[in-house]
Design a protein around this motif. Structure first.
Motif, mmCIF file in Angstrom:
data_model
loop_
_atom_site.group_PDB
_atom_site.id
_atom_site.type_symbol
_atom_site.label_atom_id
_atom_site.label_comp_id
_atom_site.label_asym_id
_atom_site.label_seq_id
_atom_site.Cartn_x
_atom_site.Cartn_y
_atom_site.Cartn_z
ATOM 1 N N GLU A 27 0.852 -1.193 0.000
ATOM 2 C CA GLU A 27 0.000 0.000 0.000
ATOM 3 C C GLU A 27 0.881 1.234 0.000
ATOM 4 N N TYR A 28 0.548 2.174 -0.861
ATOM 5 C CA TYR A 28 1.205 3.477 -0.844
ATOM 6 C C TYR A 28 0.226 4.478 -0.243
ATOM 7 N N PRO A 29 0.723 5.488 0.481
ATOM 8 C CA PRO A 29 -0.188 6.562 0.890
ATOM 9 C C PRO A 29 -0.721 7.240 -0.376
ATOM 10 N N THR A 37 -3.707 0.627 -3.089
ATOM 11 C CA THR A 37 -3.198 -0.746 -3.027
ATOM 12 C C THR A 37 -2.541 -1.090 -4.356
ATOM 13 N N ALA A 38 -1.192 -1.019 -4.382
ATOM 14 C CA ALA A 38 -0.466 -1.284 -5.631
ATOM 15 C C ALA A 38 -0.332 -2.782 -5.883
ATOM 16 N N LEU A 39 -0.230 -3.578 -4.809
ATOM 17 C CA LEU A 39 -0.176 -5.040 -4.936
ATOM 18 C C LEU A 39 -1.149 -5.629 -3.929
ATOM 19 N N SER A 58 -0.318 -0.473 -18.006
ATOM 20 C CA SER A 58 0.460 0.520 -17.279
ATOM 21 C C SER A 58 -0.270 0.904 -15.987
ATOM 22 N N GLY A 59 0.471 0.999 -14.911
ATOM 23 C CA GLY A 59 -0.123 1.369 -13.626
ATOM 24 C C GLY A 59 -0.722 0.202 -12.864
ATOM 25 N N SER A 60 -0.546 -1.024 -13.383
ATOM 26 C CA SER A 60 -1.192 -2.177 -12.733
ATOM 27 C C SER A 60 -0.370 -2.731 -11.565
ATOM 28 N N GLY A 61 0.908 -2.314 -11.445
ATOM 29 C CA GLY A 61 1.696 -2.761 -10.289
ATOM 30 C C GLY A 61 2.920 -3.593 -10.642
ATOM 31 N N LYS A 62 3.262 -3.693 -11.938
ATOM 32 C CA LYS A 62 4.382 -4.557 -12.352
ATOM 33 C C LYS A 62 5.711 -4.097 -11.748
ATOM 34 N N SER A 63 6.005 -2.802 -11.892
ATOM 35 C CA SER A 63 7.283 -2.305 -11.361
ATOM 36 C C SER A 63 7.301 -2.375 -9.840
ATOM 37 N N SER A 64 6.146 -2.195 -9.226
ATOM 38 C CA SER A 64 6.077 -2.305 -7.761
ATOM 39 C C SER A 64 6.445 -3.720 -7.327
ATOM 40 N N LEU A 65 5.971 -4.714 -8.065
ATOM 41 C CA LEU A 65 6.306 -6.096 -7.719
ATOM 42 C C LEU A 65 7.810 -6.335 -7.861
HETATM 43 P P1 ADP Z 1 3.332 -0.503 -13.680
HETATM 44 O O1 ADP Z 1 4.797 -0.788 -13.558
HETATM 45 O O2 ADP Z 1 2.503 -1.716 -13.958
HETATM 46 O O3 ADP Z 1 3.063 0.583 -14.685
HETATM 47 P P2 ADP Z 1 3.588 0.608 -11.003
HETATM 48 O O4 ADP Z 1 4.001 -0.507 -10.131
HETATM 49 O O5 ADP Z 1 4.623 1.591 -11.416
HETATM 50 O O6 ADP Z 1 2.799 0.043 -12.271
HETATM 51 O O7 ADP Z 1 2.441 1.423 -10.246
HETATM 52 C C1 ADP Z 1 1.320 0.773 -9.642
HETATM 53 C C2 ADP Z 1 0.458 1.828 -8.934
HETATM 54 O O8 ADP Z 1 1.161 2.336 -7.819
HETATM 55 C C3 ADP Z 1 0.116 3.027 -9.823
HETATM 56 O O9 ADP Z 1 -1.166 3.452 -9.500
HETATM 57 C C4 ADP Z 1 1.146 4.042 -9.401
HETATM 58 O O10 ADP Z 1 0.662 5.353 -9.603
HETATM 59 C C5 ADP Z 1 1.321 3.748 -7.925
HETATM 60 N N1 ADP Z 1 2.661 4.075 -7.434
HETATM 61 C C6 ADP Z 1 3.839 3.595 -7.905
HETATM 62 N N2 ADP Z 1 4.885 4.066 -7.186
HETATM 63 C C7 ADP Z 1 4.353 4.848 -6.209
HETATM 64 C C8 ADP Z 1 4.906 5.610 -5.138
HETATM 65 N N3 ADP Z 1 6.229 5.637 -4.900
HETATM 66 N N4 ADP Z 1 4.046 6.304 -4.334
HETATM 67 C C9 ADP Z 1 2.708 6.254 -4.543
HETATM 68 N N5 ADP Z 1 2.121 5.552 -5.534
HETATM 69 C C10 ADP Z 1 2.929 4.855 -6.367
#
Ligand code: ADP
Ligand code: MG
Length: 253
Positions: A27-29, A37-39, A58-65
């Motif tokens: 979770e990100y603030p 909830t990113a993941l 895009s924005g689905s959470g791949k980079s977050s994972l």
């Molecule tokens: P993807 O790589 O699939 O495009 P991300 O993992 O970058 O997706 O982002 C997933 C979600 O988390 C998006 O809604 C993005 O805006 C949000 N997000 C990513 N990084 C941060 C962060 N550091 N702080 C707050 N929200 C974030």
């Protein structure tokens, strides 16, 4: 020293995956009072010599994972194990150590220093590890050879093509003989042919070095070169789907 998989001094048992993510929520603030909830309860596991594709909008959470798997971000809940070791609740120094020794990261844009030659970019990584200059240079040359750049070691980034720069980036990620390779859209800046040769290179390294590779890709063309595909939507990961053709002769090099 050789750029091969390390003899494992880890608690991983024989059938255990190299990378295991279980029930991870991040979770990100959200900027006001709530959370984004990113993941959402994400699980996956990758064994040695396996390459998984991670696709999704895009924005689905791949980079977050990837960031969670790389121990760059601690998840809100859930478990991440690398070579059998739980990494989410470790102290920072131990986590930094694991990242340096076990994880190779490759991002879309090769983040190379303009003033350094290809070889120097790699030697610098070994300097941080405290490796002697002589060993560092020999490992750097070996890594450049592995990615097909043995003749380009003395060139600076502006003297290399986009594909060659990405190969330097890959060589740099291999310098610590990682067991996990995390790759975020490695071909986004390349044309189709160069993209394909980069993905084939990652496939070959995964096989030869016994890496557990997770690759985010937009390019569904290359999914059949990987063993498994998972899809992310709004932070929720699909079940793994085995790609039928992964071992097919038509797709081997
Ligand atoms: P993807 O790589 O699939 O495009 P991300 O993992 O970058 O997706 O982002 C997933 C979600 O988390 C998006 O809604 C993005 O805006 C949000 N997000 C990513 N990084 C941060 C962060 N550091 N702080 C707050 N929200 C974030
Ligand atoms: Mg991304």
């Amino acid at each position: 020293m050789t750029i091969t998989s390390k003899p494992s001094a880890s608690p991983r048992s024989l059938n255990e995956p190299v990378l295991s993510v279980k029930g991870v929520t991040l979770e990100y603030p959200d900027g006001s009072d709530g959370v984004l909830t990113a993941l959402d309860s994400v699980s996956l596991s990758i064994g040695p010599g396996e390459m998984h594709s991670l696709v999704g909008p895009s924005g689905s959470g791949k980079s977050s994972l990837l960031a969670v798997a790389a121990t760059l971000i601690s998840p809100t809940r859930g478990s991440v194990r690398i070579d059998g070791e739980e990494v989410t609740d470790l102290r920072r120094r131990r986590r930094d150590h694991i990242r340096r020794e076990k994880i190779g990261m490759i991002f879309q844009q090769p983040n190379l220093l303009a003033s350094l030659t290809a070889e120097e970019q790699l030697v610098m990584v070994e300097d941080f590890r405290g490796v002697s200059r002589r060993d560092a240079v020999s490992r750097a040359r070996e890594a450049l050879e592995v990615v097909g750049l043995s003749n380009a070691g003395q060139r600076r980034p502006h003297q290399l093509s986009g594909g060659q720069r990405q190969r330097v980036n890959i060589a740099r990620a291999l310098m610590g003989s990682p067991s996990v390779l995390l790759v975020d859209e490695p071909t986004a800046a390349l044309d189709h042919d160069r993209s394909e040769s980069i993905v084939r290179l990652l496939r070959r390294l995964t096989d030869e070095m016994g890496l557990a590779t997770l690759m985010v890709t937009h390019d569904t063309d290359f999914v059949p070169l990987t063993d498994v595909v998972v899809t992310m939507r709004d932070g929720v990961l699909s079940d793994p789907v085995r790609t039928k053709t992964a071992a097919g002769p038509a797709l081997s090099d």
